[in-house]
Design a protein around this motif. Structure first.
Motif, PDB file in Angstrom:
ATOM      1  N   GLY A  31       0.834  -1.191   0.000  1.00 54.19           N
ATOM      2  CA  GLY A  31       0.000   0.000   0.000  1.00 54.19           C
ATOM      3  C   GLY A  31       0.874   1.248   0.000  1.00 54.19           C
ATOM      4  O   GLY A  31       2.091   1.160  -0.075  1.00 54.19           O
ATOM      5  N   PRO A  32       0.268   2.406   0.100  1.00 55.32           N
ATOM      6  CA  PRO A  32       1.050   3.646   0.086  1.00 55.32           C
ATOM      7  C   PRO A  32       1.985   3.746   1.290  1.00 55.32           C
ATOM      8  O   PRO A  32       1.652   3.331   2.393  1.00 55.32           O
ATOM      9  CB  PRO A  32      -0.010   4.742   0.151  1.00 55.32           C
ATOM     10  N   LEU A  33       3.165   4.281   1.047  1.00 54.95           N
ATOM     11  CA  LEU A  33       4.146   4.524   2.096  1.00 54.95           C
ATOM     12  C   LEU A  33       4.419   6.018   2.171  1.00 54.95           C
ATOM     13  O   LEU A  33       4.589   6.668   1.141  1.00 54.95           O
ATOM     14  CB  LEU A  33       5.479   3.832   1.783  1.00 54.95           C
ATOM     15  N   ILE A  45      11.431   5.139   5.540  1.00 55.63           N
ATOM     16  CA  ILE A  45       9.993   4.925   5.713  1.00 55.63           C
ATOM     17  C   ILE A  45       9.535   5.615   6.996  1.00 55.63           C
ATOM     18  O   ILE A  45      10.105   5.401   8.062  1.00 55.63           O
ATOM     19  CB  ILE A  45       9.656   3.425   5.768  1.00 55.63           C
ATOM     20  N   VAL A  46       8.499   6.434   6.868  1.00 58.84           N
ATOM     21  CA  VAL A  46       7.901   7.110   8.013  1.00 58.84           C
ATOM     22  C   VAL A  46       6.658   6.348   8.465  1.00 58.84           C
ATOM     23  O   VAL A  46       6.461   6.129   9.657  1.00 58.84           O
ATOM     24  CB  VAL A  46       7.526   8.572   7.669  1.00 58.84           C
ATOM     25  N   ARG A  47       5.861   5.905   7.483  1.00 64.89           N
ATOM     26  CA  ARG A  47       4.590   5.287   7.836  1.00 64.89           C
ATOM     27  C   ARG A  47       4.044   4.454   6.683  1.00 64.89           C
ATOM     28  O   ARG A  47       4.190   4.820   5.526  1.00 64.89           O
ATOM     29  CB  ARG A  47       3.605   6.392   8.173  1.00 64.89           C
ATOM     30  N   LEU A  48       3.416   3.363   7.020  1.00 64.37           N
ATOM     31  CA  LEU A  48       2.703   2.527   6.051  1.00 64.37           C
ATOM     32  C   LEU A  48       1.222   2.823   6.173  1.00 64.37           C
ATOM     33  O   LEU A  48       0.666   2.823   7.267  1.00 64.37           O
ATOM     34  CB  LEU A  48       2.965   1.046   6.334  1.00 64.37           C
ATOM     35  N   LEU A  49       0.577   3.080   5.053  1.00 61.30           N
ATOM     36  CA  LEU A  49      -0.865   3.336   5.036  1.00 61.30           C
ATOM     37  C   LEU A  49      -1.544   2.110   4.429  1.00 61.30           C
ATOM     38  O   LEU A  49      -1.549   1.928   3.219  1.00 61.30           O
ATOM     39  CB  LEU A  49      -1.182   4.579   4.198  1.00 61.30           C
TER      40      LEU A  49
END
Length: 73
Positions: A31-33, A45-49
């Motif tokens: 998914g979007p990162l 990477i800050v966050r996985l959405l």
């Protein structure tokens, strides 16, 4: 005012704009990162959405992981 959101407080009430100038959203298999650019060839990477809980178990998408820039991400 009460905000019911899954977004961290830092994203809603940012400390400064510089934090967001280095971040962008890229696509991945899970998914979007949200990533921040470290240099022209690397991102952190800050966050996985994702809405799939199993995607968060994949160590490949752990926040803080450094990935190589690829035009086909």
């Amino acid at each position: 005012m009460i905000l019911y959101t899954m977004m961290p407080q830092e994203y809603i009430f940012p400390h400064d704009d510089h934090t967001f100038l280095t971040q962008k959203v890229i696509s991945s298999e899970a998914g979007p990162l949200i990533v921040e650019q470290i240099n022209p060839s690397q991102y952190r990477i800050v966050r996985l959405l994702s809405s799939n809980a199993n995607d968060f178990l994949n160590e490949k998408y752990t926040p803080g992981t450094i990935i190589q820039a690829n035009p086909q991400l």
